[in-house]
Design a protein around this motif. Structure first.
Motif, PDB file in Angstrom:
ATOM      1  N   SER A  74      63.683  71.870 -14.223  1.00 55.98           N
ATOM      2  CA  SER A  74      62.833  73.042 -14.059  1.00 55.98           C
ATOM      3  C   SER A  74      61.568  72.677 -13.289  1.00 55.98           C
ATOM      4  O   SER A  74      61.024  71.590 -13.433  1.00 55.98           O
ATOM      5  N   GLN A  75      61.105  73.608 -12.459  1.00 55.69           N
ATOM      6  CA  GLN A  75      59.865  73.386 -11.721  1.00 55.69           C
ATOM      7  C   GLN A  75      58.647  73.743 -12.563  1.00 55.69           C
ATOM      8  O   GLN A  75      57.514  73.484 -12.159  1.00 55.69           O
TER       9      GLN A  75
ATOM     10  N   GLY B 115      51.472  76.125 -13.368  1.00 59.92           N
ATOM     11  CA  GLY B 115      52.565  75.348 -13.929  1.00 59.92           C
ATOM     12  C   GLY B 115      53.469  76.090 -14.893  1.00 59.92           C
ATOM     13  O   GLY B 115      54.631  75.722 -15.068  1.00 59.92           O
ATOM     14  N   LEU B 116      52.959  77.150 -15.544  1.00 66.43           N
ATOM     15  CA  LEU B 116      53.762  77.887 -16.513  1.00 66.43           C
ATOM     16  C   LEU B 116      54.651  78.911 -15.807  1.00 66.43           C
ATOM     17  O   LEU B 116      54.250  79.526 -14.813  1.00 66.43           O
ATOM     18  N   ASP B 117      55.840  79.104 -16.334  1.00 64.82           N
ATOM     19  CA  ASP B 117      56.824  80.005 -15.738  1.00 64.82           C
ATOM     20  C   ASP B 117      56.276  81.434 -15.718  1.00 64.82           C
ATOM     21  O   ASP B 117      56.013  82.019 -16.764  1.00 64.82           O
ATOM     22  N   PRO B 118      56.116  82.035 -14.528  1.00 60.16           N
ATOM     23  CA  PRO B 118      55.566  83.391 -14.465  1.00 60.16           C
ATOM     24  C   PRO B 118      56.503  84.451 -15.045  1.00 60.16           C
ATOM     25  O   PRO B 118      56.074  85.586 -15.292  1.00 60.16           O
TER      26      PRO B 118
END
Length: 242
Positions: free
Chosen positions: A132-133, A185-188
């Motif tokens: 995961s990015q 950095g957190l998944d939007p």
């Protein structure tokens, strides 16, 4: 849980053995006193969990963890150390937990349960996909050492000067990050920034309302309200599909 202990200090290894004998759901299968023997025993005994010291002669615990990551399946790793400066390195080799010496029995039991949950989750996803990015976890300090926090479990993040506070249920932890870095950095798909000092998990938002001055307020699942900054009011419309 089949457990292997690796520690070059005989007294520390003996204490871990005694604690492990009283722990629920754990069985000691072997002990090692240095890195190379830890790898050899792990290959031969296939433990589920490795309680691993970091500062050992020869190959250190970080090197052992990197080497064992190539095994299929690889054991879950919990570091047991007298030093707290290796937390970042522990994060990089995907340690399940990080215990400080002398180890508290209750803390060890929680680490065992955390390792079990990690292995169950991993077995449910046997084919690893692309990494995961987005940020998936954090390491934060608590009274007994460091605790691993899954990003998906964070309800909201609030800024406190140079630190960010992660709120998970009724508990919270401080981490040294910037709000901008966390937003990036957190998944939007999971999180939204609603204020210059606040990020909230989207499914933790139960609704929106306006105050007498017309400013948006986010109603949160715990009954609290989070003001929405003027620069972020477009996020309200995006979440509401308007």
């Amino acid at each position: 849980m089949r457990v292997l202990i690796a520690d070059d200090e005989p007294l520390a290894a003996e204490r871990l053995q005694l604690l492990l004998a009283k722990a629920e759901g754990a069985q000691l299968v072997g002990t090692a006193s240095e890195g190379e023997s830890a790898i050899n025993l792990a290959e031969a005994l296939a433990p589920d969990l490795l309680l691993l010291d970091i500062a050992m002669p020869g190959l250190d615990g970080i090197g052992v963890a990197r080497a064992l990551a190539a095994l299929d399946p690889s054991p879950a790793v919990v570091f047991v150390t007298a030093f707290d400066q290796f937390a970042v390195a522990a994060f990089e080799v995907e340690a399940v937990d990080y215990l400080m010496k002398p180890v508290d029995p209750g803390r060890l039991q929680r680490a065992i349960e955390r390792a079990r949950a990690y292995l169950v989750q991993r077995s449910a996803q046997p084919t690893p996909g692309k990494a995961s990015q987005w940020l998936e976890e954090f390491w934060a300090s608590d009274l007994s050492g460091l605790v691993r926090i899954a990003a998906r479990d964070v309800d909201r993040v609030s800024a406190e000067r140079d630190y960010m506070r992660l709120h998970v249920g009724r508990r919270s932890w401080l981490i040294h990050h910037s709000m901008a870095a966390l937003e990036e950095g957190l998944d939007p798909e999971l999180f939204v920034r609603l204020h210059r000092s606040a990020i909230v998990r989207k499914d933790f938002i139960s609704g929106f309302t306006r105050n007498p001055s017309g400013r948006w307020l986010a109603r949160l699942a715990d009954g609290t309200e989070q003001p929405v900054g003027r620069l972020y009011s477009d996020r309200v419309r995006a979440i509401a599909g308007r």
